[in-house]
Structures are given as structure tokens and as C-alpha cells.
Design an enzyme around this catalytic site. Structure first.
Site, PDB file in Angstrom:
ATOM      1  N   ASP A 266       0.893  -1.231  -0.013  1.00 49.00           N
ATOM      2  CA  ASP A 266       0.123  -0.049   0.237  1.00 49.00           C
ATOM      3  C   ASP A 266       0.896   1.197  -0.136  1.00 49.00           C
ATOM      4  OD1 ASP A 266      -2.551  -1.513   0.155  1.00 49.00           O
ATOM      5  OD2 ASP A 266      -2.445  -1.445   2.516  1.00 49.00           O
TER       6      ASP A 266
ATOM      7  N   ASP B  34      -1.260  -2.218  -4.654  1.00 53.37           N
ATOM      8  CA  ASP B  34      -2.595  -2.414  -3.872  1.00 53.37           C
ATOM      9  C   ASP B  34      -3.153  -0.965  -3.394  1.00 53.37           C
ATOM     10  OD1 ASP B  34      -4.522  -3.643  -2.645  1.00 53.37           O
ATOM     11  OD2 ASP B  34      -3.484  -4.556  -1.098  1.00 53.37           O
TER      12      ASP B  34
ATOM     13  N   ASP C 100      -5.487   3.078   2.292  1.00 52.99           N
ATOM     14  CA  ASP C 100      -6.306   2.282   2.991  1.00 52.99           C
ATOM     15  C   ASP C 100      -6.337   2.563   4.465  1.00 52.99           C
ATOM     16  OD1 ASP C 100      -6.547   1.212   0.624  1.00 52.99           O
ATOM     17  OD2 ASP C 100      -5.594  -1.028   1.078  1.00 52.99           O
TER      18      ASP C 100
ATOM     19  N   ARG D  84     -13.125   1.958  -5.314  1.00 49.65           N
ATOM     20  CA  ARG D  84     -12.908   2.475  -4.030  1.00 49.65           C
ATOM     21  C   ARG D  84     -12.669   3.961  -3.948  1.00 49.65           C
ATOM     22  NH1 ARG D  84      -9.184  -2.788  -2.116  1.00 49.65           N
ATOM     23  NH2 ARG D  84     -10.280  -4.423  -2.743  1.00 49.65           N
TER      24      ARG D  84
END
Length: 458
Positions: free
Chosen positions: A271, A293, A297, A350
Site C-alpha cells: 500500500d 494495492d 487504506d 474504491r
């Protein structure tokens, strides 16, 4: 009429918008019956307004309640939460829902509603009655700070229809200051006024951001790395002009009071920014592209976080909030995040994808040519999607995602061009902090000129 159930968090948040209540003394045969009512107009816009009502039982305990009043200027309730509300002519009746009917002596129940008005006068009702017993006295208007007794207060219309909660202003963009959930829980100051440490290598960066000692860490040049660098509490991580973190990301884990600003992240192999078991985090004015990724997050009971003025492009998974459907025991009551003035340029999904958090506030972001979808609310989350600009987005927002069950999503005052209509449902808890809401039609130009690294002076 349409009624909706909103989580009872509105009661906790009502102190942000309702000043000290004025006691309305019951005039009745039974001395043990009485009530206190606070009625406020929390927000108002052309043709509509949002109202908050707090009812306090100052008599003997009751197992259910009915509150009635009459509007004096043709107002109409169109939507309500935390109460069942009906209207006949000017007469309004609000009854408890299953979880807030029992009121002990001095216990309170709060509910809210949206309504329509005639844009010239919106007088405050004064003829409240609980369970058929009249309450007479005065009501406090937190918008003006005044008190009316049997009169009315006229308020000018505003240009937006914000959620009930803290004050909202319009048209005064703040591109550098902290706004949103990261102002709550004690606020977020990062390294504060600590001495500055400048780093030029991954080992130096890792050392400087570790531990809990307050530090301001400046990233200089290009730092090449892999994996994740763990960030401790009380840190401000700032990218100097032209700097970049390439190949790795920052892991804010079991930390609090962290600021990450003005950094460029590229080609991370996990991430770019991961936040877990952490609180009071501000992620602001970063540029992120071409990673493996998640770009940003947030998960595992993290809370009080603001994600603002970031630019994302050439990437698939933008921002995940809540990592797993089976993590409710940790995440419920947490994952409260504000996403504002972010620029999603051709990213895929997302933006954010939300589990459990309520309320999550997504406002004044610019979505351009999004591949899969914009915002998804799942697993009991409550997401307010407000004042955003969607351009070329077939699916701007929806309920549920993949195998995750639907959450709640309220959309208001968004600007959609070349985009789908979106899906909404349910209700969202009130926003507790003040914020400035830009007109949605202006968001594209505002965000394009202000988002990303290199757009602020540090």
C-alpha cells in the site's frame, strides 16, 4: 410520508448544534408530567431545511412518547429519522421508534427531519405537547442565539443542503487548514513545533518516523524502497519540492497524531499509505500513482481521520475503509473518516469503499472518468456523499459491493455530468464538525488547481 431511521448517534452529536435547551413547563392536572423541548433549524437552503428536536422528560418515567406541534408558515416535513413523523395540514405528530420510547425522568430522545418551506419565513413552533399534555414556554434558536416566545424567526436561505450537525458555510475554500474528523478526539498536530529532520534514504526515513517522540520529518529527493515503513505517533512527514517515495509505502500502525503531507508516492509494492489501529491522522496534498494495492487504506478500528486534497491517477484501488466484512467487533463505532477535495483522475474503484464507519463524510471531491465505481457503502456503514463533482462516472455511488451487504448512503447537492444517477438508501448519523462546502459546480476547477503535492507552501 417518507420516514427513515437514523442511528441514535444524533443525540450525542446534537450538542454541536443545539444550545442549552429552554424548559417548557407543562400545564396540566398531573404535576408529575412535564417536558423540555429544544427545536432548532440546523441548516437551510432554497425550498428546504433540516430540523433537530430534542425532547426531555422532566416528569415521571414514560414507556412511549408522542410529540405534537403545528407549523405556522406552511412548512412540511418530508423525511425523518429517529422518530416516526406524520403530518396532517399544519399539524405534525412524531412518535418514538423501538429503541427510544422509554424515557426515565430527565432522560432525552433526539430526532431530526428534513422539510420544505416557502423561502420567506420559517417560524419556530411553540405549541409542543407530549402525550397530549401541552408544553408552554420558549424555544431556543441556536442559529441566531436568540429566544422566541410565541413568535417566529426569519432566516435567509443558503445555497446548500448539509446534513444535520455542525455549522456549514459555503464558498470559502480552505486549501491548507485541517477540517473534518481529524479535528475531533483531541485534534491532530503531528510533530507540532519539533525540530526538523531531513531524510534522503529509506533507512533514514524509517529511523526518523519510528517511536513516539515528536518529530517533523522532511523527505528530500527520491527515496527508493520496498515493503512498508512503520510510522509511530506524533509525526509530521512532509515531502520537499520534487521529492518522491518510490517502491514502498508508509504504515501508520498503533499510532496517533500523525500528519502525512505533500509527498509523492509511486510504484509501491504493497500500500502507499496504510492506517490501522490508529487515530487522529491527517493525509493531505499527496500525489499517488501506479501502485500495487491500495493507495490510501484505513482499517482495524482506526478513527478520527481526514483525507484531503490528494491527487490519484493511473491506479486501480484508490481508498479502502474497513478491510473485512467479518471485522465488525473491532470496527463498529470507529472508522470515522472525512474525504474532501480529492482528485480521482481515471482511477478504477474504491473512492472510497466503506465498511462499518458512520458517519463517513465524502464531500467536494472531483471524480473524472472513473472505471468501475465511485463510492460504495457496505456492512452497516453510513456515508454522506455531498457536493461532489462527477464527470464521466457511470456508477457514482451505490449500496453494497461484491459479497458485502448494503450500508446506508445519503447523497445531496452533487453535480453529475455524463454520469449515472447513483443509488441511495437509509440514513446517516450527523456530522459533528464545522466545514465549508463549495458549490458542487465549482469543485472541478477548485480541486484541479489545488489537489496533489507541490500545491501548498510548507
Amino acid at each position: 410520508m417518507l420516514t427513515r431511521r437514523r442511528r441514535f448517534a444524533l443525540l450525542a452529536a446534537s450538542s454541536a448544534v443545539v444550545l442549552a435547551g429552554t424548559i417548557l413547563t407543562a400545564t396540566q392536572a398531573q404535576a408529575a408530567t412535564g417536558c423540555r423541548v429544544t427545536y432548532s433549524v440546523a441548516s437551510q437552503w432554497p425550498g428546504g431545511f433540516g430540523g433537530n428536536v430534542t425532547l426531555t422528560n422532566i416528569g415521571d418515567p414514560v414507556t412511549s412518547w408522542t410529540l405534537t406541534w403545528s407549523f405556522g408558515a406552511g412548512q412540511t416535513v418530508t423525511q425523518a429519522w429517529n422518530a416516526n413523523v406524520t403530518q396532517s395540514g399544519s399539524n405534525v405528530t412524531a412518535t418514538n421508534v423501538g429503541y427510544n420510547g422509554s424515557l426515565a425522568t430527565n432522560a432525552s430522545a433526539s430526532f431530526g427531519f428534513n422539510g420544505s418551506w416557502n423561502n420567506s419565513s420559517n417560524p419556530v413552533p411553540t405549541n409542543f405537547a407530549m402525550n397530549g399534555v401541552a408544553c408552554t414556554g420558549s424555544t431556543t434558536n441556536p442559529t441566531t442565539g436568540g429566544t422566541t416566545t410565541g413568535g417566529s424567526t426569519t432566516r435567509p436561505p443558503t445555497s446548500a443542503a448539509p446534513t444535520t450537525g455542525a455549522p456549514v458555510t459555503t464558498g470559502s475554500t480552505n486549501t491548507t487548514g485541517l477540517v473534518g474528523w481529524a479535528t475531533q478526539g483531541g485534534g491532530t498536530t503531528g510533530g507540532g513545533s519539533a525540530a526538523v529532520t531531513t531524510v534522503t534514504s529509506s533507512s533514514a526515513l524509517s529511523s526518523a518516523v519510528s517511536g513516539t517522540t515528536a518529530r517533523i520529518v522532511r523527505v528530500s529527493g527520491t527515496i527508493s524502497c520496498s515493503g512498508m515503513i512503520t510510522v509511530g505517533s506524533n509525526k509530521t512527514i512532509i515531502g520537499n519540492s520534487g521529492s518522491a517515495i518510490v517502491g514502498c509505502g508508509l504504515n501508520v500502525s498503533n499510532a496517533s497524531n500523525v500528519i502525512i503531507r505533500n509527498n509523492t508516492f509511486r510504484n509501491w509494492n504493497d500500500d502507499a499509505i496504510n492506517v490501522q489501529y490508529s487515530t487522529r491522522v491527517w493525509i493531505d496534498h499527496n500525489t499517488l500513482s501506479n501502485g500495487y494495492d491500495g493507495a490510501i487504506d484505513i482499517k482495524r478500528a482506526s478513527d478520527y481521520i481526514t483525507v484531503s486534497w490528494n491527487l490519484l491517477f493511473s491506479h486501480d484501488k484508490a481508498m479502502l475503509l474497513g478491510h473485512s466484512d467479518d471485522n465488525a467487533s473491532e470496527d463498529q463505532g470507529h472508522l470515522r473518516v472525512t474525504y474532501h477535495h480529492n482528485y480521482f483522475n481515471g482511477t478504477n474503484q474504491r473512492h472510497p469503499r466503506v465498511r462499518f464507519g458512520n458517519p463517513v463524510h465524502v464531500y467536494n471531491n472531483y471524480y473524472y472518468n472513473i472505471g468501475s465505481y465511485g463510492v460504495a457503502s457496505t456492512e452497516g456503514a453510513g456515508v454522506l456523499v455531498e457536493g461532489n463533482y462527477f464527470e464521466g462516472v457511470d456508477d457514482p455511488y451505490h449500496l453494497g459491493e461484491g459479497s458485502s451487504s448494503a450500508g446506508s448512503l445519503v447523497a445531496r447537492n452533487n453535480y453529475l455530468t455524463g454520469s449515472g444517477s447513483g443509488q441511495t438508501g437509509g440514513s446517516v448519523a450527523s456530522i459533528p464538525y464545522p466545514y465549508s462546502l463549495d458549490a458542487a459546480s465549482s469543485v472541478k476547477s477548485i480541486v484541479q488547481s489545488g489537489a496533489g503535492a507541490g500545491r501548498i507552501s510548507l
